[in-house]
Design a protein around this motif. Structure first.
Motif, PDB file in Angstrom:
ATOM      1  N   ASP A 116       0.830  -1.198   0.000  1.00 59.37           N
ATOM      2  CA  ASP A 116       0.000   0.000   0.000  1.00 59.37           C
ATOM      3  C   ASP A 116       0.876   1.264   0.000  1.00 59.37           C
ATOM      4  O   ASP A 116       1.782   1.369   0.832  1.00 59.37           O
ATOM      5  CB  ASP A 116      -0.899  -0.013   1.253  1.00 59.37           C
TER       6      ASP A 116
ATOM      7  N   TYR B 204       0.511   4.298   1.059  1.00 61.89           N
ATOM      8  CA  TYR B 204       0.602   5.045   2.301  1.00 61.89           C
ATOM      9  C   TYR B 204       1.497   4.324   3.302  1.00 61.89           C
ATOM     10  O   TYR B 204       2.356   4.926   3.953  1.00 61.89           O
ATOM     11  CB  TYR B 204      -0.782   5.311   2.919  1.00 61.89           C
TER      12      TYR B 204
ATOM     13  N   ARG C 209       3.859   2.315   2.553  1.00 61.68           N
ATOM     14  CA  ARG C 209       5.220   2.446   2.039  1.00 61.68           C
ATOM     15  C   ARG C 209       5.804   3.788   2.435  1.00 61.68           C
ATOM     16  O   ARG C 209       6.983   3.885   2.792  1.00 61.68           O
ATOM     17  CB  ARG C 209       5.235   2.339   0.515  1.00 61.68           C
ATOM     18  N   ALA C 210       4.984   4.831   2.383  1.00 64.98           N
ATOM     19  CA  ALA C 210       5.453   6.166   2.788  1.00 64.98           C
ATOM     20  C   ALA C 210       5.832   6.147   4.271  1.00 64.98           C
ATOM     21  O   ALA C 210       6.855   6.722   4.667  1.00 64.98           O
ATOM     22  CB  ALA C 210       4.383   7.212   2.511  1.00 64.98           C
ATOM     23  N   MET C 211       5.028   5.486   5.093  1.00 64.75           N
ATOM     24  CA  MET C 211       5.354   5.372   6.514  1.00 64.75           C
ATOM     25  C   MET C 211       6.672   4.629   6.690  1.00 64.75           C
ATOM     26  O   MET C 211       7.513   5.005   7.497  1.00 64.75           O
ATOM     27  CB  MET C 211       4.238   4.624   7.277  1.00 64.75           C
TER      28      MET C 211
ATOM     29  N   ARG D  24       9.150   4.431   4.545  1.00 64.13           N
ATOM     30  CA  ARG D  24      10.258   5.303   4.112  1.00 64.13           C
ATOM     31  C   ARG D  24      10.545   6.373   5.156  1.00 64.13           C
ATOM     32  O   ARG D  24      11.689   6.754   5.382  1.00 64.13           O
ATOM     33  CB  ARG D  24       9.931   5.956   2.761  1.00 64.13           C
ATOM     34  N   PHE D  25       9.496   6.878   5.793  1.00 63.91           N
ATOM     35  CA  PHE D  25       9.662   7.875   6.851  1.00 63.91           C
ATOM     36  C   PHE D  25      10.546   7.314   7.956  1.00 63.91           C
ATOM     37  O   PHE D  25      11.503   7.946   8.402  1.00 63.91           O
ATOM     38  CB  PHE D  25       8.293   8.270   7.418  1.00 63.91           C
ATOM     39  N   TRP D  26      10.247   6.096   8.399  1.00 61.77           N
ATOM     40  CA  TRP D  26      11.011   5.501   9.501  1.00 61.77           C
ATOM     41  C   TRP D  26      12.401   5.072   9.068  1.00 61.77           C
ATOM     42  O   TRP D  26      13.345   5.136   9.854  1.00 61.77           O
ATOM     43  CB  TRP D  26      10.228   4.339  10.146  1.00 61.77           C
TER      44      TRP D  26
ATOM     45  N   LYS E  95      14.196   6.703   6.929  1.00 63.02           N
ATOM     46  CA  LYS E  95      14.955   7.962   6.942  1.00 63.02           C
ATOM     47  C   LYS E  95      15.295   8.345   8.381  1.00 63.02           C
ATOM     48  O   LYS E  95      16.416   8.761   8.688  1.00 63.02           O
ATOM     49  CB  LYS E  95      14.156   9.074   6.288  1.00 63.02           C
TER      50      LYS E  95
END
Lengths: 227, 220
Positions: free
Chosen positions: A86, A88, A90-92, A94-96, A98
């Motif tokens: 999903d 979203y 995946r964005a979460m 990538r956030f973690w 980083k």
């Protein structure tokens, strides 16, 4: 078949991020151990910008950065997947990833970076405070909901990005004579560390704790003696 | 159901402008919410980005995403028109590498050089020049980092494309010049002349005034 080579160093959690990704996906590779105090011409040719490990060379083409390499691996060899499907989620992830990259710099073992076991007094105190803040954020924001892993039920690149916390932090604490991570203060993190290290591929691929402890202790003694 | 896209940003921030540029490049309608990041962050921002409490934050159908490069990847995956990343996995890895290099090495070096007092400027400027030289090599004779069109690396380099020249004007520091970095300098012209990019940039006079005020503050 294209050949996969991985340049790394046995002490580095960044190196292991890539090893875990390759092994979890069952990708055969050739490992080239680098002496970080005497880097090979090949490494410098493959990573001229940063001159660091890990570097993955696939089909002769080098890819650098331990958070970028697993994403490349994921795109070439999608199964089993190490990122959520999903967008979203995946964005979460990538956030973690980083966050892990930005904060774990203090646990990097290269002589020029780690203040935890190198320094003493005020400098070390600052480093400890910084690490504690990172652990608190992981506990309060990253692992809410009693998840088994950062991404839910399955291990993912996020867990691997935080690998240094699960294994390297303890060795550094011991070598520096510090106690930063107290299990009762970080129950979710404590669970996560256990879950992470129980995954067979992770369990079988962790740097030798005693060997690393001896190395760090030696280094710390040398550094403090030279001050 | 109508899609709800909001951007929490700050008018002068290159990071929040990156997000707006990507959305505009893909023709995505969004609502922009200006945050007073220096004095008075809104409760909503703190709720949507509790870890860093910063702009930009993208809110898509009520779900928040923080960190500009993470947001760019999300935008790319969600709205497929006008891709900002290459198709080939190796080229994608290279784009991610350069975007990371810009954020982790270039921008801090430039920022340090720009705000160092004149007497202490030499070494920071040297280091910043090294970064720019390395970044220039990524252009490899292309019009944009992304090839013929603006891509993720161009978007990530927006600070270098626009903000840097204004900082140079205000501080008298010379970092990016046509003589020292002909290819990169040419890229900055290409970048700001791009119609979509032009529309995504903060007003020149307002930004100049902001930098001048900042210098005056640091002098006191």
């Amino acid at each position: 078949m294209a050949v996969v080579k991985l340049f790394g160093a046995w002490t580095s959690p960044y190196f292991y991020r890539v090893i875990w990704a390759l092994k979890l996906k069952g990708i055969p590779y050739e490992c080239i151990e680098e002496d970080l105090l005497n880097k090979s011409p090949l490494l410098l040719q493959y990573n001229p910008v940063h001159k660091k490990i890990p570097v993955l060379v696939h089909d002769g083409k080098p890819i650098c950065e331990s958070t970028i390499i697993p994403q490349y691996i994921e795109e070439i060899w999608p199964q089993p997947s190490l990122l959520p499907s999903d967008p979203y989620e995946r964005a979460m992830a990538r956030f973690w990833i980083k966050f892990a990259d930005d904060k774990l710099i203090l646990l990097a073992l290269s002589p020029s970076i780690s203040k935890m076991y190198r320094a003493s007094g005020e400098e070390q105190e600052k480093a400890v405070k910084y690490i504690l803040e990172m652990l608190e954020t992981m506990e309060d924001h990253g692992l809410i909901g009693g998840k088994k892993f950062f991404g839910g039920d399955k291990i993912s690149m996020v867990d691997m990005a935080f690998g240094a916390v699960a294994h390297w932090l303890g060795v550094i604490e011991d070598a520096a004579g510090l106690k930063i991570f107290e299990a009762h203060k970080f129950p979710r993190l404590q669970s996560w560390i256990q879950n992470f290290k129980e995954v067979p591929i992770i369990k079988e691929n962790l740097t030798d704790r005693d060997k690393m402890f001896a190395l760090l202790k030696r280094r710390r003694e040398m550094l403090l003696a030279s001050k | 159901m109508a899609e709800e896209v909001k951007v929490f940003g700050a008018w002068g921030s290159p990071f929040s402008r990156r997000v707006e540029l990507a959305l505009q490049l893909k023709g995505v309608q969004y609502e922009y919410i200006e945050e007073d990041v220096h004095k008075n962050k809104s409760p909503l921002l703190l709720k949507y980005n509790p870890v860093h409490k910063k702009v930009p934050v993208l809110l898509h159908n009520g779900k928040p995403i923080a960190e500009s490069l993470v947001i760019l990847e999300y935008i790319e995956e969600t709205w497929k028109g006008n891709p900002i990343l290459p198709e080939d996995p190796y080229d994608r890895a290279m784009a991610r590498f350069w975007a990371k290099f810009i954020d982790e090495k270039c921008l801090p070096a430039i920022w340090k050089a720009g705000w160092s007092p004149e007497s202490e400027r030499e070494k920071p400027v040297e280091e910043a020049c090294e970064c720019l030289k390395t970044l220039e090599s990524a252009l490899g004779g292309k019009r944009f980092f992304g090839g013929d069109k603006v891509g993720m690396v161009d978007i990530a380099a927006n600070f270098i494309g626009y903000w840097l020249r204004l900082i140079q004007e205000v501080t008298g520091m010379e970092l990016l010049s046509a003589e020292k970095f002909p290819e990169l300098f040419k890229w900055t012209d290409e970048f700001v002349s791009c119609s979509v990019v032009k529309g995504s940039l903060p007003p020149r006079d307002k930004l100049l005034a902001f930098f001048k005020a900042r210098i005056a503050e640091t002098m006191d």
